[in-house]
Motif scaffolding. Structure first.
Motif, PDB file in Angstrom:
ATOM      1  N   ARG A 106       0.831  -1.218   0.000  1.00 37.28           N
ATOM      2  CA  ARG A 106       0.000   0.000   0.000  1.00 37.28           C
ATOM      3  C   ARG A 106       0.854   1.253   0.000  1.00 37.28           C
ATOM      4  N   ASP A 107       0.271   2.343  -0.461  1.00 37.97           N
ATOM      5  CA  ASP A 107       0.963   3.635  -0.479  1.00 37.97           C
ATOM      6  C   ASP A 107       0.934   4.232   0.920  1.00 37.97           C
ATOM      7  N   PRO A 108       2.087   4.340   1.593  1.00 33.86           N
ATOM      8  CA  PRO A 108       2.111   4.836   2.970  1.00 33.86           C
ATOM      9  C   PRO A 108       1.706   6.299   3.086  1.00 33.86           C
ATOM     10  N   LYS A 109       1.751   7.033   1.992  1.00 30.97           N
ATOM     11  CA  LYS A 109       1.383   8.443   2.034  1.00 30.97           C
ATOM     12  C   LYS A 109      -0.093   8.626   2.357  1.00 30.97           C
ATOM     13  N   LYS A 110      -0.868   7.578   2.218  1.00 29.93           N
ATOM     14  CA  LYS A 110      -2.301   7.641   2.494  1.00 29.93           C
ATOM     15  C   LYS A 110      -2.621   7.374   3.967  1.00 29.93           C
ATOM     16  N   TYR A 111      -1.597   7.062   4.771  1.00 29.62           N
ATOM     17  CA  TYR A 111      -1.819   6.676   6.158  1.00 29.62           C
ATOM     18  C   TYR A 111      -0.887   7.440   7.087  1.00 29.62           C
ATOM     19  N   PRO A 112      -1.313   7.688   8.310  1.00 31.89           N
ATOM     20  CA  PRO A 112      -0.409   8.291   9.291  1.00 31.89           C
ATOM     21  C   PRO A 112       0.634   7.260   9.721  1.00 31.89           C
ATOM     22  N   VAL A 113       1.780   7.741  10.177  1.00 31.40           N
ATOM     23  CA  VAL A 113       2.841   6.847  10.643  1.00 31.40           C
ATOM     24  C   VAL A 113       2.408   6.185  11.945  1.00 31.40           C
ATOM     25  N   CYS A 114       2.683   4.912  12.055  1.00 28.75           N
ATOM     26  CA  CYS A 114       2.377   4.143  13.265  1.00 28.75           C
ATOM     27  C   CYS A 114       3.082   4.797  14.457  1.00 28.75           C
ATOM     28  N   PRO A 115       2.337   5.186  15.497  1.00 27.52           N
ATOM     29  CA  PRO A 115       2.958   5.853  16.650  1.00 27.52           C
ATOM     30  C   PRO A 115       4.017   4.986  17.331  1.00 27.52           C
ATOM     31  N   GLU A 116       3.797   3.694  17.386  1.00 31.40           N
ATOM     32  CA  GLU A 116       4.767   2.805  18.031  1.00 31.40           C
ATOM     33  C   GLU A 116       6.051   2.715  17.201  1.00 31.40           C
ATOM     34  N   CYS A 117       5.925   2.574  15.880  1.00 33.35           N
ATOM     35  CA  CYS A 117       7.103   2.555  15.000  1.00 33.35           C
ATOM     36  C   CYS A 117       7.880   3.860  15.130  1.00 33.35           C
ATOM     37  N   LYS A 118       7.145   4.974  15.121  1.00 38.80           N
ATOM     38  CA  LYS A 118       7.779   6.291  15.196  1.00 38.80           C
ATOM     39  C   LYS A 118       8.556   6.445  16.495  1.00 38.80           C
ATOM     40  N   LYS A 119       7.964   6.026  17.602  1.00 39.28           N
ATOM     41  CA  LYS A 119       8.624   6.126  18.906  1.00 39.28           C
ATOM     42  C   LYS A 119       9.908   5.290  18.919  1.00 39.28           C
ATOM     43  N   ILE A 120       9.835   4.081  18.396  1.00 40.46           N
ATOM     44  CA  ILE A 120      11.010   3.202  18.359  1.00 40.46           C
ATOM     45  C   ILE A 120      12.083   3.798  17.452  1.00 40.46           C
ATOM     46  N   TYR A 121      11.678   4.270  16.269  1.00 39.34           N
ATOM     47  CA  TYR A 121      12.617   4.861  15.321  1.00 39.34           C
ATOM     48  C   TYR A 121      13.321   6.073  15.923  1.00 39.34           C
ATOM     49  N   GLU A 122      12.557   6.947  16.577  1.00 35.70           N
ATOM     50  CA  GLU A 122      13.148   8.140  17.181  1.00 35.70           C
ATOM     51  C   GLU A 122      14.100   7.779  18.311  1.00 35.70           C
ATOM     52  N   SER A 123      13.790   6.734  19.068  1.00 33.42           N
ATOM     53  CA  SER A 123      14.701   6.324  20.142  1.00 33.42           C
ATOM     54  C   SER A 123      15.987   5.747  19.560  1.00 33.42           C
ATOM     55  N   MET A 124      15.901   5.132  18.390  1.00 32.75           N
ATOM     56  CA  MET A 124      17.093   4.597  17.722  1.00 32.75           C
ATOM     57  C   MET A 124      17.975   5.740  17.231  1.00 32.75           C
ATOM     58  N   LYS A 125      17.359   6.796  16.678  1.00 27.05           N
ATOM     59  CA  LYS A 125      18.106   7.945  16.164  1.00 27.05           C
ATOM     60  C   LYS A 125      18.818   8.683  17.287  1.00 27.05           C
ATOM     61  N   SER A 126      18.197   8.734  18.451  1.00 28.13           N
ATOM     62  CA  SER A 126      18.763   9.495  19.550  1.00 28.13           C
ATOM     63  C   SER A 126      19.667   8.653  20.435  1.00 28.13           C
ATOM     64  N   GLY A 127      19.919   7.410  20.023  1.00 27.38           N
ATOM     65  CA  GLY A 127      20.772   6.542  20.814  1.00 27.38           C
ATOM     66  C   GLY A 127      20.056   6.003  22.026  1.00 27.38           C
ATOM     67  N   GLY A 128      18.746   5.811  21.914  1.00 23.74           N
ATOM     68  CA  GLY A 128      17.933   5.348  23.027  1.00 23.74           C
ATOM     69  C   GLY A 128      18.187   3.909  23.434  1.00 23.74           C
ATOM     70  N   GLY A 129      19.081   3.201  22.733  1.00 22.43           N
ATOM     71  CA  GLY A 129      19.423   1.852  23.147  1.00 22.43           C
ATOM     72  C   GLY A 129      18.740   0.782  22.330  1.00 22.43           C
ATOM     73  N   GLU A 130      17.601   1.054  21.750  1.00 21.30           N
ATOM     74  CA  GLU A 130      16.909   0.033  20.953  1.00 21.30           C
ATOM     75  C   GLU A 130      17.478   0.031  19.542  1.00 21.30           C
ATOM     76  N   GLY A 131      17.925  -1.137  19.084  1.00 23.16           N
ATOM     77  CA  GLY A 131      18.351  -1.290  17.714  1.00 23.16           C
ATOM     78  C   GLY A 131      19.691  -0.662  17.379  1.00 23.16           C
ATOM     79  N   ASP A 132      20.468  -0.250  18.365  1.00 22.05           N
ATOM     80  CA  ASP A 132      21.790   0.313  18.078  1.00 22.05           C
ATOM     81  C   ASP A 132      22.658  -0.771  17.463  1.00 22.05           C
ATOM     82  N   GLU A 133      23.246  -0.444  16.329  1.00 20.90           N
ATOM     83  CA  GLU A 133      24.111  -1.420  15.661  1.00 20.90           C
ATOM     84  C   GLU A 133      25.450  -0.825  15.387  1.00 20.90           C
TER      85      GLU A 133
END
Length: 90
Positions: free
Chosen positions: A63-90
């Motif tokens: 599906r075209d994601p532009k038609k839907y809002p971003v999943c709040p849970e995905c967004k929270k996890i992604y932002e914690s990864m960007k800020s070095g929140g510990g989840e998914g650090d590689e």
């Protein structure tokens, strides 16, 4: 409906995608665009194998994601990864 879509995130490492398919939750996952690693989206497009979003949703993107809002849970996890929140650090 089995439409697929993807969206490249700013860092290029993940994409968003939406499709209700293998989810066993309360149905809310079907109303959002989800974050998935870009390589997995490409692989899924070629092989048809399901992907797993950061929030745990499993589906075959179509599906075209532009038609839907971003999943709040995905967004929270992604932002914690960007800020070095510990989840998914590689």
């Amino acid at each position: 409906m089995n439409d697929v879509s993807t969206k490249i995130l700013p860092d290029g490492d993940t994409q968003t995608d939406v499709r209700p398919d293998l989810s066993h939750g309360d149905g809310d996952h079907e109303r959002f665009a989800h974050y998935v690693k870009k390589a997995k989206i490409t692989e899924s497009a070629v092989t048809g194998t399901p992907v797993i979003a950061l929030c745990g949703k499993v589906w075959v993107p179509n599906r075209d994601p532009k038609k839907y809002p971003v999943c709040p849970e995905c967004k929270k996890i992604y932002e914690s990864m960007k800020s070095g929140g510990g989840e998914g650090d590689e």
